[in-house]
Scaffold this motif. Structure first.
Motif, PDB file in Angstrom:
ATOM      1  N   TRP A 197     -13.140   8.647  -8.079  1.00 41.46           N
ATOM      2  CA  TRP A 197     -11.604   8.318  -8.442  1.00 41.46           C
ATOM      3  C   TRP A 197     -10.813   8.697  -7.205  1.00 41.46           C
ATOM      4  O   TRP A 197     -10.629   9.898  -6.744  1.00 41.46           O
ATOM      5  N   VAL A 198     -10.079   7.483  -6.649  1.00 35.50           N
ATOM      6  CA  VAL A 198      -9.104   7.654  -5.611  1.00 35.50           C
ATOM      7  C   VAL A 198      -7.734   7.644  -6.250  1.00 35.50           C
ATOM      8  O   VAL A 198      -7.396   6.606  -6.902  1.00 35.50           O
ATOM      9  N   PHE A 199      -7.071   8.689  -6.448  1.00 32.29           N
ATOM     10  CA  PHE A 199      -5.707   8.810  -7.110  1.00 32.29           C
ATOM     11  C   PHE A 199      -4.687   7.990  -6.577  1.00 32.29           C
ATOM     12  O   PHE A 199      -4.641   7.443  -5.384  1.00 32.29           O
ATOM     13  N   GLU A 200      -4.080   7.214  -7.400  1.00 34.77           N
ATOM     14  CA  GLU A 200      -3.134   6.133  -7.274  1.00 34.77           C
ATOM     15  C   GLU A 200      -1.906   6.579  -6.216  1.00 34.77           C
ATOM     16  O   GLU A 200      -1.546   5.926  -5.357  1.00 34.77           O
ATOM     17  N   ALA A 244      -3.167  10.479  -2.930  1.00 33.13           N
ATOM     18  CA  ALA A 244      -4.327   9.887  -2.676  1.00 33.13           C
ATOM     19  C   ALA A 244      -5.210  10.189  -1.736  1.00 33.13           C
ATOM     20  O   ALA A 244      -5.081  10.965  -0.761  1.00 33.13           O
ATOM     21  N   GLN A 245      -6.675  10.232  -1.836  1.00 33.27           N
ATOM     22  CA  GLN A 245      -7.550  10.904  -0.593  1.00 33.27           C
ATOM     23  C   GLN A 245      -7.918  10.057   0.183  1.00 33.27           C
ATOM     24  O   GLN A 245      -8.677  10.531   1.281  1.00 33.27           O
ATOM     25  N   TRP A 302       0.636   4.223  -4.453  1.00 26.90           N
ATOM     26  CA  TRP A 302       1.720   4.762  -3.738  1.00 26.90           C
ATOM     27  C   TRP A 302       1.329   5.240  -2.322  1.00 26.90           C
ATOM     28  O   TRP A 302       0.278   6.026  -2.113  1.00 26.90           O
ATOM     29  N   ASP A 303       1.991   4.920  -1.309  1.00 29.50           N
ATOM     30  CA  ASP A 303       1.655   5.215  -0.019  1.00 29.50           C
ATOM     31  C   ASP A 303       2.040   6.613   0.387  1.00 29.50           C
ATOM     32  O   ASP A 303       2.275   7.548  -0.455  1.00 29.50           O
ATOM     33  N   GLU A 304       1.519   7.092   1.760  1.00 26.63           N
ATOM     34  CA  GLU A 304       1.987   8.469   2.269  1.00 26.63           C
ATOM     35  C   GLU A 304       3.460   8.724   2.065  1.00 26.63           C
ATOM     36  O   GLU A 304       3.430  10.001   2.267  1.00 26.63           O
ATOM     37  N   GLN A 305       4.338   7.884   2.184  1.00 21.68           N
ATOM     38  CA  GLN A 305       5.631   8.095   1.989  1.00 21.68           C
ATOM     39  C   GLN A 305       6.143   8.161   0.660  1.00 21.68           C
ATOM     40  O   GLN A 305       7.346   8.383   0.549  1.00 21.68           O
ATOM     41  N   ALA A 327     -12.577   3.513  -8.331  1.00 16.00           N
ATOM     42  CA  ALA A 327     -11.918   3.678  -9.953  1.00 16.00           C
ATOM     43  C   ALA A 327     -12.919   4.023 -10.863  1.00 16.00           C
ATOM     44  O   ALA A 327     -12.852   3.413 -11.944  1.00 16.00           O
ATOM     45  N   THR A 328     -13.732   5.071 -10.380  1.00 14.79           N
ATOM     46  CA  THR A 328     -14.500   5.687 -11.362  1.00 14.79           C
ATOM     47  C   THR A 328     -14.786   6.970 -11.243  1.00 14.79           C
ATOM     48  O   THR A 328     -14.411   7.731 -10.439  1.00 14.79           O
TER      49      THR A 328
END
Length: 379
Positions: free
Chosen positions: A171-174, A180-181, A229-232, A263-264
């Motif tokens: 799971w990559v956080f939104e 996010a990772q 959501w991006d890095e900013q 997404a798992t």
């Protein structure tokens, strides 16, 4: 001792910094260089290239390095620099590699080498015409788990191989309530993101080298998480696929099933597993470990949902011993590539191999778009 200057473009990114600069090039320097077959020692001198001078200067200060620049053209024009390495975003790769090849530099690059098969083959043909050595990262082949799996295949442990199952992802956080990772560009197709383009080149060289050549592909790609959501901290539309599900046919009628997803949630011993079933035995390999079950040790379960399961199925598998010392896979491949450059020896993981990975990604994308199975022709 022979020094070799390596232009390293993209080392301010996560992969370029950790695996290629720190755990590969700097690790080779720390061990005193790379011994070559004739007794000479090769000592790499990194020349850091990027867009942010402050970040490059900080990396040099942190690791006691002296050479960095934001001017790629100037670095390529310097005859002292023999090798160009690229770990930029995919969309910037073809143009930079083309410049480097035209400048007569030997090439080593992250994958995918390009976004299209035409561009990937164009790079390979240009490199051949210019007479430069070229290599593409194939790091999964150097994982201890896959090296053990390859040893089993070569020994005939499986008998006739029937199927392969690759299960990859996490799971990559939104990015809204937890960072996010992975970089945000991974989820924008316009920036070269997407699961198929990122991972199918990996699966191509793994299957081709460890199991059998890929002959056909049927794939379905999905964008499960439509907004991130991006890095900013700004919300953006996720335009790239974040999961792909594929069935591939390999030479000899072997069927490979591949699930790749960001997404798992993980219910495995590792973030990726490779399950191979054969007539004489089965194996499940991860990043480092590999477990086996021979047909003589296979239990005889009977389906009966009215009774609790009596077998400890996982407990009936045997761990394959290391029987070797496994160094960092990225570093080992760097050492092989540098040795090939220094000695003129053949190098298997070249730009043509990279093109085969792009081919599978391109066909996988087409298959998902058209909803049909596609043959994978020989290049």
């Amino acid at each position: 001792m022979r020094k070799v200057n390596i232009i390293m473009n993209g080392v301010t990114g996560r992969m370029g910094y950790r695996q290629h600069l720190v755990r590969s090039i700097l690790a080779i320097r720390e061990q005193g260089g790379l011994p070559l077959p004739g007794g000479e020692v090769l000592y790499p001198e990194p020349v850091l290239v990027g867009r942010n001078a402050a970040k490059l200067e900080a990396l040099c200060a942190q690791h006691n390095l002296s050479q960095y620049t934001t001017d790629l053209d100037a670095a390529l024009a310097d005859e002292a620099n023999e090798i160009y390495f690229d770990s930029q975003v995919t969309t910037a790769r073809v143009a930079a590699l083309t410049k480097a090849i035209e400048a007569g530099k030997h090439i080593y690059t992250e994958k995918p080498v390009a976004e299209s098969l035409d561009d990937a083959l164009g790079l390979a043909k240009l490199a051949e015409a210019k007479g430069v050595r070229h290599g593409v990262v194939a790091d999964k082949l150097y994982l201890p788990g896959l090296r053990k799996l390859k040893r089993l295949v070569d020994s005939g442990f499986f008998g006739r191989i029937l199927t392969v199952r690759i299960d990859f992802g996490y799971w990559v956080f939104e990015g809204d309530w937890q960072p996010a990772q992975r970089p945000s560009w991974n989820y924008r197709s316009e920036d070269g993101g997407g699961m198929i383009l990122d991972m199918f080149p990996h699966w191509r060289y793994v299957l081709d080298h460890v199991i059998a050549p890929v002959r056909s592909v049927y794939a379905q790609s999905v964008t499960h998480i439509p907004a991130r959501w991006d890095e900013q901290g700004a919300e953006y539309a996720a335009t790239a696929d974040d999961a792909a599900y594929a069935v591939l046919e390999l030479e000899g009628g072997i069927v490979a099933q591949i699930n790749s997803s960001w997404a798992t949630r993980v219910d495995r011993t590792e973030l990726v597993t490779f399950h191979v079933d054969g007539t004489h035995g089965s194996a499940v390999a991860g990043l480092r470990g590999c477990r086996i079950q021979h047909r003589n040790a296979t239990p005889k379960p009977v389906w009966n949902p009215d009774l609790p399961t009596s077998h400890d199925f996982r407990g009936l598998w045997t761990e394959v011993p290391d029987n070797d010392v496994y160094d960092n896979g990225f570093k080992v491949q760097w050492e092989e590539y540098l040795t090939a450059v220094a000695t003129g020896a053949p190098y298997a993981h070249d730009l043509f191999a990279g093109a085969r990975g792009v081919q599978l990604a391109e066909l996988g994308t087409q298959s998902a778009r058209e909803g049909r199975k596609l043959e994978v022709p020989a290049l």
